[in-house]
Scaffold this motif. Structure first.
Motif, short mmCIF file in Angstrom:
data_model
loop_
_atom_site.label_atom_id
_atom_site.label_comp_id
_atom_site.label_asym_id
_atom_site.label_seq_id
_atom_site.Cartn_x
_atom_site.Cartn_y
_atom_site.Cartn_z
N LEU A 10 0.83 -1.21 0.00
CA LEU A 10 0.00 0.00 0.00
C LEU A 10 0.86 1.25 0.00
N LEU A 11 1.94 1.23 0.77
CA LEU A 11 2.82 2.40 0.82
C LEU A 11 3.52 2.62 -0.51
N GLY A 12 4.02 1.55 -1.09
CA GLY A 12 4.76 1.69 -2.34
C GLY A 12 3.86 1.93 -3.53
N GLY A 13 2.75 1.23 -3.60
CA GLY A 13 1.83 1.40 -4.72
C GLY A 13 1.19 0.09 -5.10
N LEU A 14 -0.10 -0.04 -4.81
CA LEU A 14 -0.85 -1.27 -5.06
C LEU A 14 -1.01 -1.49 -6.56
N GLY A 15 -0.68 -2.70 -7.02
CA GLY A 15 -0.85 -3.03 -8.42
C GLY A 15 0.15 -2.37 -9.34
N THR A 16 1.31 -1.96 -8.81
CA THR A 16 2.38 -1.39 -9.62
C THR A 16 3.59 -2.32 -9.57
N LEU A 17 4.50 -2.16 -10.51
CA LEU A 17 5.65 -3.05 -10.57
C LEU A 17 6.64 -2.76 -9.46
N TRP A 18 7.01 -1.50 -9.28
CA TRP A 18 8.07 -1.16 -8.34
C TRP A 18 7.57 -0.70 -6.98
N GLY A 19 6.27 -0.52 -6.83
CA GLY A 19 5.73 -0.10 -5.54
C GLY A 19 6.11 -1.01 -4.39
N PRO A 20 5.96 -2.34 -4.53
CA PRO A 20 6.34 -3.23 -3.43
C PRO A 20 7.81 -3.12 -3.04
N ALA A 21 8.69 -2.89 -4.00
CA ALA A 21 10.11 -2.74 -3.69
C ALA A 21 10.35 -1.48 -2.88
N ILE A 22 9.71 -0.39 -3.28
CA ILE A 22 9.87 0.88 -2.57
C ILE A 22 9.36 0.75 -1.14
N GLY A 23 8.13 0.25 -1.00
CA GLY A 23 7.54 0.12 0.33
C GLY A 23 8.25 -0.90 1.18
N GLY A 24 8.65 -2.03 0.59
CA GLY A 24 9.31 -3.08 1.36
C GLY A 24 10.64 -2.64 1.92
N VAL A 25 11.47 -2.04 1.08
CA VAL A 25 12.80 -1.59 1.53
C VAL A 25 12.65 -0.46 2.54
N ALA A 26 11.78 0.50 2.26
CA ALA A 26 11.63 1.65 3.15
C ALA A 26 11.19 1.24 4.56
N LEU A 27 10.15 0.42 4.65
CA LEU A 27 9.64 0.05 5.96
C LEU A 27 10.58 -0.88 6.71
N PHE A 28 11.25 -1.79 6.01
CA PHE A 28 12.18 -2.68 6.70
C PHE A 28 13.37 -1.90 7.25
N VAL A 29 13.91 -0.99 6.47
CA VAL A 29 15.05 -0.20 6.94
C VAL A 29 14.64 0.67 8.13
N VAL A 30 13.44 1.25 8.07
CA VAL A 30 12.95 2.03 9.21
C VAL A 30 12.85 1.15 10.46
N ASN A 31 12.35 -0.06 10.29
CA ASN A 31 12.24 -1.01 11.40
C ASN A 31 13.60 -1.29 12.02
N ARG A 32 14.60 -1.53 11.19
CA ARG A 32 15.94 -1.85 11.71
C ARG A 32 16.59 -0.64 12.37
N LEU A 33 16.37 0.53 11.82
CA LEU A 33 16.96 1.74 12.41
C LEU A 33 16.33 2.03 13.78
N ILE A 34 15.02 1.82 13.88
CA ILE A 34 14.35 2.01 15.17
C ILE A 34 14.91 1.03 16.20
N TRP A 35 15.06 -0.22 15.80
CA TRP A 35 15.60 -1.22 16.71
C TRP A 35 17.03 -0.90 17.09
N MET A 36 17.81 -0.41 16.13
CA MET A 36 19.22 -0.12 16.36
C MET A 36 19.42 1.02 17.35
N TYR A 37 18.64 2.09 17.21
CA TYR A 37 18.86 3.29 18.01
C TYR A 37 17.99 3.35 19.26
N TRP A 38 16.82 2.73 19.21
CA TRP A 38 15.92 2.79 20.37
C TRP A 38 15.65 1.43 21.01
#
Length: 330
Positions: free
Chosen positions: A249-277
């Motif tokens: 949904l974040l990257g773009g439903l029914g688009t080719l590159w939307g899942p890649a954008i949303g998947g990488v963005a949210l996973f990296v945010v998750n790891r950064l939150i875990w790393m610093y907090w």
């Protein structure tokens, strides 16, 4: 004189080539910690892609995708352990076949449902598998099951990279550039009209469901070997599917590159939150906020921004990289 034509297809190819080169050399430029983060990001980008095949292109919201991820993981864990002791590469085809059989058995009746009914049915299937895996001795029960360790981070990185690349290539070839993709989109937009045009919508839906499931199972197999230990909650848990849904949904439903954008963005945010907090609960709040913002301001996801704006920031960056002629865009 422009180094490359300025049409969007060429700019997309240049960007894709840059991404492939960067990802190809990444294992030799970062330490193992960041390499594991990159491996996880590739896995989630691939899982989001697998969910998008059915949820985005066909319009069937699947809340049980973790079931197929878990099936791939457990088949690999089971076959690599005693008494079989099969090599990892031999377990993946078996997991794909097992997952495809489950997908056919589950998909044939449930794909007759639509909307919330289909979503609930697929969620129930994943919950059944959690309970089954928790109760059976051969799965290790709630205690889980271990796999032979293989301490080679580059192997798992390239395994995830190759599988994700194949998933996106299949998505492009089947859903963006083929008659099959047109059929899938037709039934998503208006299923009765698609049937009236002679499309076998039941078969098309089932084929899409099986492809989506098998793709997720391969990532599950690699994940199990990578982490060397799995239990029912870690591979069948509903939060796995939830994250796929939000990423798409974040990257773009029914688009080719939307899942890649949303998947990488949210996973990296998750790891950064875990790393610093060190607080993964904060990530849940991030997910909730992301859903609200997407619904309110980005109904077509981040990828929709690039589709709507011809002269966007991405174009300008690529123009600087490859040359834009004598004055930018015509």
């Amino acid at each position: 004189m422009a180094l490359l034509p300025t049409n969007p297809q060429w700019r997309g190819l240049v960007l894709l080539a840059i991404i492939i080169v960067v990802l190809g050399v990444l294992p030799w430029t970062v330490n193992n910690y960041w390499l594991r983060i990159a491996t996880g990001a590739l896995m989630w980008a691939g899982l989001a892609c697998s969910w998008n095949m059915l949820g985005g292109y066909a319009g069937y919201i699947n809340f049980g995708q973790s079931a197929f991820f878990g099936l791939g993981a457990y088949v690999t864990a089971f076959l690599m352990g005693d008494p079989f002791g099969l090599p990892f590469s031999a377990t993946i085809p078996v997991g794909m076949v097992v997952t495809a059989l489950f997908a056919v058995i589950i998909g044939a009746p449930t794909l007759r449902l639509r909307g919330a009914y289909f979503a609930i049915a697929t969620w129930a299937f994943a919950e059944v598998l959690i309970q089954f895996a928790s109760a059976m001795d051969f799965t290790g029960g709630i205690g889980g099951i271990g796999l032979p360790p293989y301490l080679n981070e580059r192997f798992f990185y390239f395994a995830m990279f190759g599988t994700a690349a194949l998933a996106y290539f299949l998505t492009w070839a089947l859903f963006e550039r083929s008659r099959f993709g047109l059929k899938v989109k037709a039934l998503r937009d208006h299923e009765p009209a698609a049937e009236a045009m002679g499309i076998n919508t039941a078969l098309v839906k089932l084929q899409t469901f099986v492809l989506s499931a098998v793709t997720a199972s391969v990532f599950g197999a690699i994940f199990a070997y990578w982490v060397t230990f799995i239990n029912p909650k870690s591979v069948f848990g509903g939060d796995i599917t939830d994250q796929m849904v939000v990423m798409v949904l974040l990257g773009g439903l029914g688009t080719l590159w939307g899942p890649a954008i949303g998947g990488v963005a949210l996973f990296v945010v998750n790891r950064l939150i875990w790393m610093y907090w060190g607080d993964t609960a904060f990530y849940i709040a991030i997910l909730g906020t992301a859903i609200v913002l997407v619904v309110l301001f980005l109904p077509n996801g981040i990828a929709g921004l690039f589709a709507r704006r011809k002269n966007n920031a991405l174009d300008r960056v690529l123009d600087k990289l490859v040359g834009s002629g004598e004055g930018g865009h015509p």
